[in-house]
Write a protein that holds these residues in place. Structure first.
Motif, PDB file in Angstrom:
ATOM      1  N   LEU B  48      47.024  23.175  44.522  1.00 23.32           N
ATOM      2  CA  LEU B  48      46.919  23.902  43.256  1.00 23.32           C
ATOM      3  C   LEU B  48      48.040  24.923  43.099  1.00 23.32           C
ATOM      4  N   ARG B  49      48.541  25.435  44.202  1.00 20.77           N
ATOM      5  CA  ARG B  49      49.662  26.382  44.126  1.00 20.77           C
ATOM      6  C   ARG B  49      50.925  25.709  43.600  1.00 20.77           C
ATOM      7  N   GLN B  50      50.968  24.377  43.685  1.00 22.82           N
ATOM      8  CA  GLN B  50      52.147  23.653  43.210  1.00 22.82           C
ATOM      9  C   GLN B  50      52.062  23.311  41.727  1.00 22.82           C
ATOM     10  N   VAL B  51      50.921  23.613  41.093  1.00 21.14           N
ATOM     11  CA  VAL B  51      50.789  23.370  39.657  1.00 21.14           C
ATOM     12  C   VAL B  51      51.686  24.359  38.912  1.00 21.14           C
ATOM     13  N   ARG B  52      52.406  23.850  37.932  1.00 18.78           N
ATOM     14  CA  ARG B  52      53.350  24.700  37.201  1.00 18.78           C
ATOM     15  C   ARG B  52      52.634  25.875  36.534  1.00 18.78           C
ATOM     16  N   GLY B  53      53.178  27.041  36.718  1.00 19.53           N
ATOM     17  CA  GLY B  53      52.646  28.240  36.067  1.00 19.53           C
ATOM     18  C   GLY B  53      51.600  28.978  36.884  1.00 19.53           C
ATOM     19  N   VAL B  54      51.189  28.412  38.018  1.00 18.57           N
ATOM     20  CA  VAL B  54      50.135  29.055  38.814  1.00 18.57           C
ATOM     21  C   VAL B  54      50.748  30.090  39.755  1.00 18.57           C
ATOM     22  N   GLY B  55      50.188  31.295  39.720  1.00 17.09           N
ATOM     23  CA  GLY B  55      50.640  32.354  40.603  1.00 17.09           C
ATOM     24  C   GLY B  55      49.681  32.596  41.743  1.00 17.09           C
ATOM     25  N   GLU B  56      48.405  32.631  41.438  1.00 20.07           N
ATOM     26  CA  GLU B  56      47.389  32.905  42.455  1.00 20.07           C
ATOM     27  C   GLU B  56      46.312  31.828  42.425  1.00 20.07           C
ATOM     28  N   VAL B  57      45.791  31.498  43.599  1.00 22.54           N
ATOM     29  CA  VAL B  57      44.664  30.565  43.705  1.00 22.54           C
ATOM     30  C   VAL B  57      43.629  31.175  44.634  1.00 22.54           C
ATOM     31  N   GLU B  58      42.389  31.156  44.203  1.00 25.33           N
ATOM     32  CA  GLU B  58      41.318  31.603  45.104  1.00 25.33           C
ATOM     33  C   GLU B  58      40.193  30.568  45.064  1.00 25.33           C
ATOM     34  N   VAL B  59      39.941  30.000  46.219  1.00 26.00           N
ATOM     35  CA  VAL B  59      38.868  29.000  46.322  1.00 26.00           C
ATOM     36  C   VAL B  59      37.550  29.720  46.582  1.00 26.00           C
ATOM     37  N   GLN B  60      36.530  29.327  45.860  1.00 30.33           N
ATOM     38  CA  GLN B  60      35.177  29.856  46.080  1.00 30.33           C
ATOM     39  C   GLN B  60      34.355  28.733  46.712  1.00 30.33           C
ATOM     40  N   MET B  61      34.139  28.860  48.009  1.00 31.73           N
ATOM     41  CA  MET B  61      33.510  27.763  48.743  1.00 31.73           C
ATOM     42  C   MET B  61      32.082  27.499  48.277  1.00 31.73           C
ATOM     43  N   GLU B  62      31.298  28.553  48.137  1.00 33.74           N
ATOM     44  CA  GLU B  62      29.892  28.350  47.784  1.00 33.74           C
ATOM     45  C   GLU B  62      29.743  27.792  46.371  1.00 33.74           C
ATOM     46  N   ALA B  63      30.571  28.284  45.450  1.00 36.38           N
ATOM     47  CA  ALA B  63      30.510  27.799  44.065  1.00 36.38           C
ATOM     48  C   ALA B  63      31.166  26.425  43.934  1.00 36.38           C
ATOM     49  N   GLY B  64      32.000  26.068  44.888  1.00 42.62           N
ATOM     50  CA  GLY B  64      32.709  24.785  44.811  1.00 42.62           C
ATOM     51  C   GLY B  64      33.767  24.772  43.730  1.00 42.62           C
ATOM     52  N   ALA B  66      37.780  26.453  42.248  1.00 40.58           N
ATOM     53  CA  ALA B  66      39.049  27.130  42.530  1.00 40.58           C
ATOM     54  C   ALA B  66      39.436  27.903  41.278  1.00 40.58           C
ATOM     55  N   GLU B  67      39.785  29.178  41.480  1.00 37.57           N
ATOM     56  CA  GLU B  67      40.175  30.034  40.355  1.00 37.57           C
ATOM     57  C   GLU B  67      41.688  30.215  40.383  1.00 37.57           C
ATOM     58  N   LEU B  68      42.314  29.953  39.244  1.00 32.43           N
ATOM     59  CA  LEU B  68      43.766  30.009  39.157  1.00 32.43           C
ATOM     60  C   LEU B  68      44.173  31.121  38.199  1.00 32.43           C
ATOM     61  N   ALA B  69      45.198  31.860  38.560  1.00 28.49           N
ATOM     62  CA  ALA B  69      45.767  32.870  37.671  1.00 28.49           C
ATOM     63  C   ALA B  69      47.236  32.550  37.465  1.00 28.49           C
ATOM     64  N   ALA B  70      47.702  32.770  36.243  1.00 27.95           N
ATOM     65  CA  ALA B  70      49.086  32.421  35.917  1.00 27.95           C
ATOM     66  C   ALA B  70      50.066  33.407  36.531  1.00 27.95           C
ATOM     67  N   THR B  71      51.284  32.954  36.693  1.00 28.53           N
ATOM     68  CA  THR B  71      52.357  33.860  37.116  1.00 28.53           C
ATOM     69  C   THR B  71      52.619  34.857  35.985  1.00 28.53           C
ATOM     70  N   GLU B  72      53.299  35.915  36.295  1.00 26.17           N
ATOM     71  CA  GLU B  72      53.637  36.926  35.292  1.00 26.17           C
ATOM     72  C   GLU B  72      54.402  36.252  34.147  1.00 26.17           C
ATOM     73  N   GLY B  73      53.832  36.281  32.983  1.00 25.03           N
ATOM     74  CA  GLY B  73      54.494  35.691  31.820  1.00 25.03           C
ATOM     75  C   GLY B  73      54.407  34.179  31.751  1.00 25.03           C
ATOM     76  N   GLY B  74      53.769  33.562  32.703  1.00 24.52           N
ATOM     77  CA  GLY B  74      53.714  32.107  32.732  1.00 24.52           C
ATOM     78  C   GLY B  74      52.461  31.548  32.099  1.00 24.52           C
TER      79      GLY B  74
END
Lengths: 301, 169
Positions: B48-64, B66-74
């Motif tokens: 998921l970190r290789q997806v264009r525009g992604v800056g941060e990834v946080e996996v939530q194991m219990e919820a199953g 992945a939360e993605l946040a865009a890069t600055e301005g992306g």
């Protein structure tokens, strides 16, 4: 000299089945059907020690094998994983002889095994998966198979490599949920002839049950998991053949249980188990296995 | 002096277009079906970190998820997310996004455009309580912020089912 030759011959017969069927068993580490991310890999290093010292015969045989198998897995596609593994081995057998207690053995790289595993069935759900993956492989003769000492050539079971190209095939099933995991594997290794010696074929049934302990609630993010593990390994091995004849003291069936622990983080896994025999029905005067200890680490890259 | 002022105005205009507030897919949450151990989660995160525009990834194991946040301005390229999950060996599930952009009429259809003009999604399944807001946004062509679920079909554009919508400030 003739006494030395007789002694070497004695070694050869005794060692024909010297490494009991459990020697290749790798509980806690036999393959799962879990995915290897496409374009990424997993590196695994094990430390394995085998002891077979409970010989009731006057020969008082004592076999010890130390192995450091190094394995690499690579995700070629989401459903196809490629594996390569090679062990660093140190084998030694000591026994009483008319010349006194003698030890023979060798150290170095063993045979390289190449394996391809394809996911044939995959059913994913939130927090769980069920996968079935057949695999095909080949043990290649990279290990030294003509080592000798002052008594002459080492018998085949003490060599680091078999000298033969040995195909293997099997299927592995994994059912995993957040709380537990169950793996089952059936496999068959068809040993072929080399240097006028053919080890018996080997069939295995491996089962592994892992139960998450320590933390009931997972919370946010990706917490570390600790699994209590219990594995079962049932191994059958056919009799060896030497110079076209059956080696009487070879082959048999052994069943092992292996309790262990697994510590799982996103980047690495550390695990350990002790494999103990429950039943060993070996042919002739084959040396039974006392125990096998395994420490293992896996790293995502 | 006049030239300097002109350059400054142009720079401000460009900055407004590229700023996070300007409009893009700023966050995404995707369900990862089949993920049930931390060691497997690592591959999901890496892909998921290789997806264009992604800056941060946080996996939530219990919820199953992945939360993605865009890069600055992306702007997160939502079209790449399901493939990233599949390449990690899992099955992509519900994909929810937070995004800003405009709603434009294209024939009978209403299409969401992200502000940087890179992604278009067909607005579908508008709930009754949002119908009036969607109509106003489409007629005004003004900038909006919305949350919704993305659906991938065999059609030309992915579908976006809005769940909340407000005018962007």
């Amino acid at each position: 000299m003739s006494r030395l030759r007789r002694l070497a011959a004695t070694f050869a017969v005794l060692l024909a089945s010297g490494t009991a069927p459990g020697a290749r068993a790798t509980p806690i580490t036999f393959d799962t059907a879990l995915p290897v991310t496409q374009g990424h890999g997993v590196l695994r290093l094990q430390a394995l020690t085998l002891e077979s010292a409970s010989d009731p015969t006057p020969l008082d045989r004592d076999l010890s094998v130390e192995a450091l198998p190094l394995a690499v897995a690579y995700g070629a596609t989401p459903r196809l994983a490629l594996f390569a593994s090679v062990p660093l081995l140190d084998k030694e057998l000591a026994l009483e002889t008319p010349l006194g207690r003698r030890a023979r053995g060798d150290s170095g790289l063993g045979d390289l095994t190449l394996l391809a595993r394809a996911t044939a069935y995959q059913r994913d759900e939130p927090g769980g998966t069920l996968r079935i993956a057949p695999f095909l492989g080949l043990e290649t003769p990279t290990g030294e198979d003509d080592a000798a000492d002052e008594l002459g050539p080492l018998p085949p079971p003490l060599q680091l490599g078999s000298g033969s190209w040995d195909p293997l095939a099997g299927v592995v099933l994994t059912r995993q949920v957040l709380r537990w995991q169950l793996d089952g594997s059936l496999s068959y290794l068809a040993n072929t002839e080399a240097n006028d010696y053919e080890a018996g074929d080997e069939a295995r049934v491996d089962l592994s049950c892992q139960h998450r302990v320590r933390r009931r609630e997972l919370g946010t993010g990706v917490p570390a998991f600790v699994y209590a593990v219990l594995e079962s390994n049932l191994v059958w091995r056919d009799r060896d053949e030497a110079s076209g004849g059956v080696v009487a003291d070879s082959g048999g069936t052994a069943w092992f249980l292996a309790p262990g622990l697994q510590y799982v983080r996103p980047r690495f896994v550390v695990e350990g188990a002790v494999q103990v025999p429950v039943a060993q029905d070996l042919d002739g005067a084959a040396l039974e296995t006392d125990w096998i200890g395994i420490l293992s680490a896996r790293v995502n890259f | 002096m006049r030239k300097i002022a002109s350059v400054a105005v142009s720079a401000l205009a460009l900055a407004a277009l590229a700023s996070p507030a300007a409009a893009q897919v700023s966050r995404a949450t995707v369900a990862v079906e089949g993920m049930a151990c931390p060691f497997c989660a690592f591959g999901v995160e890496k892909r998921l970190r290789q997806v264009r525009g992604v800056g941060e990834v946080e996996v939530q194991m219990e919820a199953g998820t992945a939360e993605l946040a865009a890069t600055e301005g992306g702007s997160i390229d939502v079209g790449q997310i399901p493939e990233a999950i599949r390449k990690a060996g899992f099955t992509p599930g519900r994909l929810a996004i937070e995004a800003a952009g405009t709603l434009l009429a294209e024939g009978e259809r209403i299409v969401f455009h992200d502000a940087v003009g890179e992604q278009r999604m067909l607005v579908i399944d508008v709930p009754g309580e949002l119908e009036e807001d969607v109509r106003r946004a489409r007629e005004s062509g003004g900038r909006i912020r919305l949350t919704g679920t993305v659906h991938f079909h065999a059609q030309e554009l992915p579908g976006l089912a809005p769940e909340s919508l407000e005018e962007a400030r």
